[in-house]
Design an enzyme around this catalytic site. Structure first.
Site: not given
Ligand code: DGL
Length: 286
Positions: A85, A204
């Site tokens: 993430c 993301c």
């Molecule tokens: N999957 C998260 C990232 O790669 C974004 C999702 C979230 O804001 O929790 O930044």
């Protein structure tokens, strides 16, 4: 709750699966890339869906939640955890590596997704102008700017927060016409800020689901970089260089899924990201 298969994994000396953590579903695009590259390893995926999204949350809260998840994956026997993430990598990874691991878990390792992504931009850009689409939290942390500057001082990196993209994906609207407006809008804003950009990082883990729409509205000379493939290559390289860690990872080609939300909801939605049906278990991090 304790699961018998975890007991098996944990009992195998101090060996265990690779843990992959995300605030929700996005890290499944990272897990997918890693499993394609290294199908023999065991994996435990943990999504903190009950508290997602992390994007708008403060540094302190993202750190606290991420540390809880890392601890849980360590309890499950994972010697190595990938924070799949960007938001958690941007806001929590450094503190976990520098403050938590040395005293609390010196034999475990936690890796993130920003550095391995930053490492590839230098060889892809010709104009030395790179863009990144990410959550508000990741852009405000300036993590991509700092990492790219360290590795490639000649590259100018421009960020664009896309606060609507994660909710669009989470709500299953990523292939619907309503998503087009928000995708076009963020692309235009980024290219207005720097028209010389020839490479854009999808910073993301949710964004690969919007890939077709992002590609459609991005001029064709601009390369798009989704992360899964590059994180997988970087991890394979890491394990080649750290054979002691590699030997502590179990290789039974098993993959287990845990979520802090309803297991049924996670199982249904996760199959959209992975294009396979899975069965998740609910778990608490507090
Ligand atoms: N999957 C998260 C990232 O790669 C974004 C999702 C979230 O804001 O929790 O930044």
């Amino acid at each position: 709750m304790w699961f018998p298969f975890l007991h098996d994994m944990f009992e195998a000396g101090n060996k265990g699966a690779i843990g992959v953590f995300d605030s929700g579903y996005g890290g499944l695009t990272i897990l997918d890339g890693i499993r394609r590259r290294m199908p023999d390893y065991d994996y435990i995926y943990l999504g903190d869906n009950a508290r997602a999204p992390y994007g708008p949350r403060s540094f302190d809260v993202v750190y606290e939640f991420t540390l809880q998840a890392v601890r849980k994956l360590f309890q499950m026997g994972c010697p190595l955890v990938i924070i799949g993430c960007n938001t958690a990598s941007a806001k929590a990874l450094r503190s976990i590596q520098q403050n938590y691991l040395p005293t609390e878990a010196p034999d475990r390792r936690v890796l993130g997704v920003i550095r391995p992504t930053a490492e590839v931009v230098g060889r892809l850009t010709k104009t030395h102008h790179v863009g990144v689409f990410a959550t508000d939290g990741t852009i405000k942390s300036e993590s991509y700017k700092l990492e790219v500057k360290k590795l490639f001082p000649e590259v100018t990196l421009t960020g664009q927060a896309c606060p609507m993209w994660v909710p669009i994906v989470e709500n299953g609207e990523y292939d619907k016409p309503g998503a087009d407006y928000f995708v076009k809008d963020s692309i235009n804003k980024l290219l207005e800020k720097d028209p010389e950009i020839d490479t854009i990082i999808l910073g993301c883990t949710h964004f690969p689901l919007l890939y077709d729409k992002i590609r459609k509205y991005t001029p064709s000379h601009i390369a798009l970089i989704p992360q899964g493939h590059y994180i997988a290559e970087s991890l394979a390289d890491y394990l080649k260089r750290h054979s002691d860690m590699d030997q502590r990872l179990t290789k039974g080609a098993k993959c287990q899924f845990f979520t802090t939300e309803s297991s049924q909801k996670f199982s249904e939605n996760a199959s959209v990201f992975l294009k396979e049906s899975i069965e998740a278990h609910r778990i608490s991090l507090t």
